[in-house]
Each structure stands twice: as structure tokens, then as C-alpha cells.
Design a protein around this motif. Structure first.
Motif, short mmCIF file in Angstrom:
data_model
loop_
_atom_site.label_atom_id
_atom_site.label_comp_id
_atom_site.label_asym_id
_atom_site.label_seq_id
_atom_site.Cartn_x
_atom_site.Cartn_y
_atom_site.Cartn_z
N GLY A 261 0.82 -1.21 0.00
CA GLY A 261 0.00 0.00 0.00
C GLY A 261 0.85 1.26 0.00
O GLY A 261 0.59 2.21 -0.74
N ARG A 265 1.03 3.65 -3.16
CA ARG A 265 0.55 5.03 -2.97
C ARG A 265 1.59 6.03 -3.48
O ARG A 265 1.27 6.98 -4.18
CB ARG A 265 0.23 5.29 -1.50
CG ARG A 265 -0.17 6.74 -1.22
CD ARG A 265 -0.52 7.01 0.21
NE ARG A 265 0.51 6.63 1.16
CZ ARG A 265 1.65 7.29 1.38
NH1 ARG A 265 1.92 8.38 0.68
NH2 ARG A 265 2.52 6.86 2.26
N GLU A 269 0.98 8.66 -6.38
CA GLU A 269 1.11 10.11 -6.12
C GLU A 269 2.04 10.76 -7.15
O GLU A 269 1.78 11.84 -7.65
CB GLU A 269 1.64 10.35 -4.70
CG GLU A 269 0.56 10.11 -3.64
CD GLU A 269 1.02 10.38 -2.22
OE1 GLU A 269 2.25 10.34 -1.97
OE2 GLU A 269 0.16 10.61 -1.36
N VAL A 276 -2.60 11.07 -2.11
CA VAL A 276 -3.49 9.92 -2.27
C VAL A 276 -3.71 9.22 -0.93
O VAL A 276 -2.78 9.04 -0.14
CB VAL A 276 -2.88 8.91 -3.28
CG1 VAL A 276 -3.61 7.58 -3.23
CG2 VAL A 276 -2.91 9.49 -4.69
N ASN A 277 -4.95 8.85 -0.69
CA ASN A 277 -5.27 7.97 0.42
C ASN A 277 -5.72 6.65 -0.22
O ASN A 277 -6.78 6.59 -0.83
CB ASN A 277 -6.38 8.61 1.27
CG ASN A 277 -6.92 7.65 2.30
OD1 ASN A 277 -6.27 6.69 2.68
ND2 ASN A 277 -8.14 7.92 2.76
N LEU A 278 -4.87 5.63 -0.09
CA LEU A 278 -5.13 4.37 -0.81
C LEU A 278 -5.57 3.27 0.15
O LEU A 278 -4.91 3.01 1.16
CB LEU A 278 -3.84 3.93 -1.52
CG LEU A 278 -3.90 2.60 -2.28
CD1 LEU A 278 -4.86 2.68 -3.47
CD2 LEU A 278 -2.50 2.21 -2.78
#
Ligand SMILES: Nc1nc2c(ncn2[C@@H]2O[C@H](COP(=O)(O)OP(=O)(O)OP(=O)(O)O)[C@@H](O)[C@H]2O)c(=O)[nH]1
Ligand SMILES: [Mg+2]
Length: 306
Positions: A261, A265, A269, A276-278
Motif C-alpha cells: 500500500g 501510494r 502520487e 493519495v489515500n489508498l
């Protein structure tokens, strides 16, 4: 690439990049565009979708078609689909680049060569990974055998990874393209959406970390994408076929998925140039590679059409 006569003779056309898995097709295209459009890994069958990579210069627009490597594995619907995708891309193009790895010739190369031979386009044999060849004189008998068995209009030796000898190859591609207006907007670099590239960047992390443990059939789709203020909130599903694959991806106490993650991410980005919130979920769908409907649902039939 600039040419003095570019104003009178702007050229444009399609260039299919064909070859067995792992010869460096995506590496080559990324290098030409100076942009990571197509994910790369040392595991064969990394590319699973046909991607257009649009290279616009003052003299020409070359639309490269990155294709899944042509392979010998039979059986699943996904495997058949990947080969069909690669085969269809050699039709209706102006130039075919047939990539091989220096000093390596396998049954899969032979199969790919058959596909290439069916195309009526100009054919360039591109011997890649020459940086790995210590004794360059070994190349001669290798190439002689290839040109004895197949027709090529040109032969080029390159290292896609080290960006070696790409310019002369691009010049020849230019020569072979027909005179014509740009096909795509000159700012456009691909036919694919941002969402598509996001799923690919997640898949790349999975391939990189689990290339031994996971089958290449792991796939990713986006469940939700919301922009709130300056933050892009992305929820993505990772699809596997079995529970034990799910356990591998999640890792001890979620350690592995957390690392994936973070890396994905960062890559996303960089790609979309935004915060980004992944969120990633791992889901099991048994034998989806054998299920034509599931393949459609995951976007595999959303290929470029002429
Ligand atoms: N040494 C060396 N390695 C290379 C070169 N080009 C590509 N590679 C490596 O070869 C591996 C496969 O590269 P890819 O670009 O993913 O190959 P591909 O043909 O797109 O593979 P598929 O998508 O699986 O069909 C990666 O590990 C690359 O870094 C090169 O010129 N020299
Ligand atoms: Mg590839």
C-alpha cells in the motif's frame, strides 16, 4: 527526434511491439517516451493489456502498441485472450518491432515470430539486452540463424534498459511511417485512463514483491475513487484465486499489504501528482481466469480498437 525537413514531411503511424514475454517490450516503450506507461518486471507476462504509448515529436507521431508477450501456455481463457490481443495488434500497423533477447531463442520466440510474419507491415528485428552480452562475436551466428528463418527489413541491436542505440532505431521507424497528420492530440501520451494506470501501479508492486508466490493472474480493479479537496481517496480490490494467495498478500499481521500500500501510494502520487489515500482489499474469486464473464467484468475486453 528532430529532422530538418520535418515541416514538409510530418509523419504518423502505428508501431506494434511484439515478442515473447520478458524480452523488454515495455522497458523499450517506457524508455522512448521517458515515462513509465507500462509496468515492467522480471516475471514473464507482466503486460496484460494492450496499451497505446503516443510519442509525439516535431517530426512525427509514433503510436507504439505495447502488447502482452506471446506465450505457449494453453488452457485458461485469460491466456488465450492475451495471445489474441498480441496477435491482433500486428494487423493494420505500419511497422512491427519484433523484440528478442540477445542470444536467447525459445519456442515462445518462434511462436511470436509466426505472428509477426503474418503482418504486412515493415518488420524490424530488434535484438535487445545487448548489455548482457560479454562476447559480441556470439551475436553474429545468432542473428544469421534468425534472418535465415524469417524475413526482416532491418536489424537493430539495443539495450532498452541502458537506453543504448535507440536513436538509430527511431530514425528507421520514422522513415517507414507514412506522411500524415498526428492521429492523437500531441499532449496525449496514452489511450488509457488514469484509473487504469493506478491499477497497474498497484499490480506492479504485487508482481515485484510476490513474483515467486503469486500467479500472474492476480488482478486489480478500482472500487471507488473520490476527490475531496486536494486528496484523492482510492479504494482498490486485489483479486486472487485462492485463500492461501490472499494470506500471502496480507502477510503476518497485515505487514505485506501495508508495505504494498505504501509503495503503490507513492507511485500513484508521483503519477497523478496529487496526495493519495489508498485503501486495498484482497478478494478471492475462484478460477476467474477461466471465466470469460469475469474477464470482461475486470476490463480485459476493453482493448484498443482501430
Ligand atoms: N539487462 C537488461 N535487462 C532488460 C533490458 N530490457 C528489459 N530488461 C529487463 O527485462 C525484464 C522484462 O522487461 P519487460 O519490459 O517487463 O518485458 P516485456 O517484454 O514487456 O514482458 P511482458 O510484459 O511480460 O511480455 C525486466 O526485468 C527488465 O528490467 C535490457 O536492455 N537489458
Ligand atoms: Mg510488458
Amino acid at each position: 527526434m528532430d529532422h530538418p525537413d520535418s515541416k514538409q514531411s510530418y509523419k504518423s503511424g502505428y508501431v506494434a511491439v511484439i515478442g515473447r514475454p520478458n524480452v523488454g517490450k515495455s522497458t523499450f516503450i517506457n524508455q522512448v517516451l521517458q515515462q513509465k506507461l507500462s509496468i515492467v518486471s522480471h516475471k514473464p507476462q507482466t503486460t496484460r493489456h494492450q496499451i497505446l504509448a503516443i510519442h509525439s515529436t516535431a517530426a512525427a507521431q509514433m503510436v507504439f502498441i505495447d502488447t502482452p508477450g506471446i506465450h505457449n501456455q494453453k488452457g485458461t481463457a485469460l491466456n488465450k485472450h492475451l495471445n489474441q490481443t498480441a496477435q491482433s495488434s500486428s494487423h493494420g500497423v505500419d511497422v512491427v518491432l519484433f523484440l528478442v533477447e540477445a542470444l536467447k531463442w525459445t519456442d515462445e520466440d518462434r511462436r511470436a515470430a509466426k505472428v509477426m510474419q503474418q503482418s504486412s507491415a515493415k518488420k524490424i528485428l530488434v535484438i535487445n539486452k545487448i548489455d548482457k552480452v560479454k562476447h559480441k562475436e556470439q551475436l553474429m551466428p545468432f542473428v544469421e540463424r534468425l534472418v535465415g528463418e524469417h524475413h526482416f527489413d532491418q536489424i537493430h541491436y539495443i539495450s532498452a534498459l541502458k537506453n543504448k542505440h535507440l536513436e538509430p532505431l527511431l530514425k528507421v521507424i520514422y522513415d517507414y511511417l507514412p506522411v500524415g497528420e498526428p492521429i492523437f492530440d500531441e499532449d496525449q501520451i496514452s489511450d488509457r485512463s488514469t484509473r487504469f494506470f493506478i491499477t497497474e501501479l498497484i499490480r506492479e508492486q504485487l508482481m515485484e514483491r510476490f513474483h515467486q508466490e503469486l500467479p500472474y493472474s492476480v488482478t486489480v480493479n478500482i472500487e471507488a475513487y473520490e476527490i475531496k479537496g486536494r486528496m484523492h481517496h482510492i479504494h482498490a480490490n486485489i483479486w486472487v484465486e485462492r485463500n492461501n494467495q490472499k494470506r500471502i498478500i496480507i502477510g503476518t499481521q497485515g505487514d505485506a499489504i501495508k508495505q504494498i500500500g505504501i509503495k503503490a501510494r507513492q507511485a500513484i502520487e508521483q503519477f497523478i501528482e496529487a496526495k493519495v489515500n489508498l485503501k486495498l482489499w484482497v478478494k478471492v474469486k475462484s478460477s476467474w481466469t477461466d471465466d470469460i464473464k469475469a474477464i470482461e467484468a475486470l476490463g480485459y475486453t476493453d482493448e484498443f480498437k482501430d
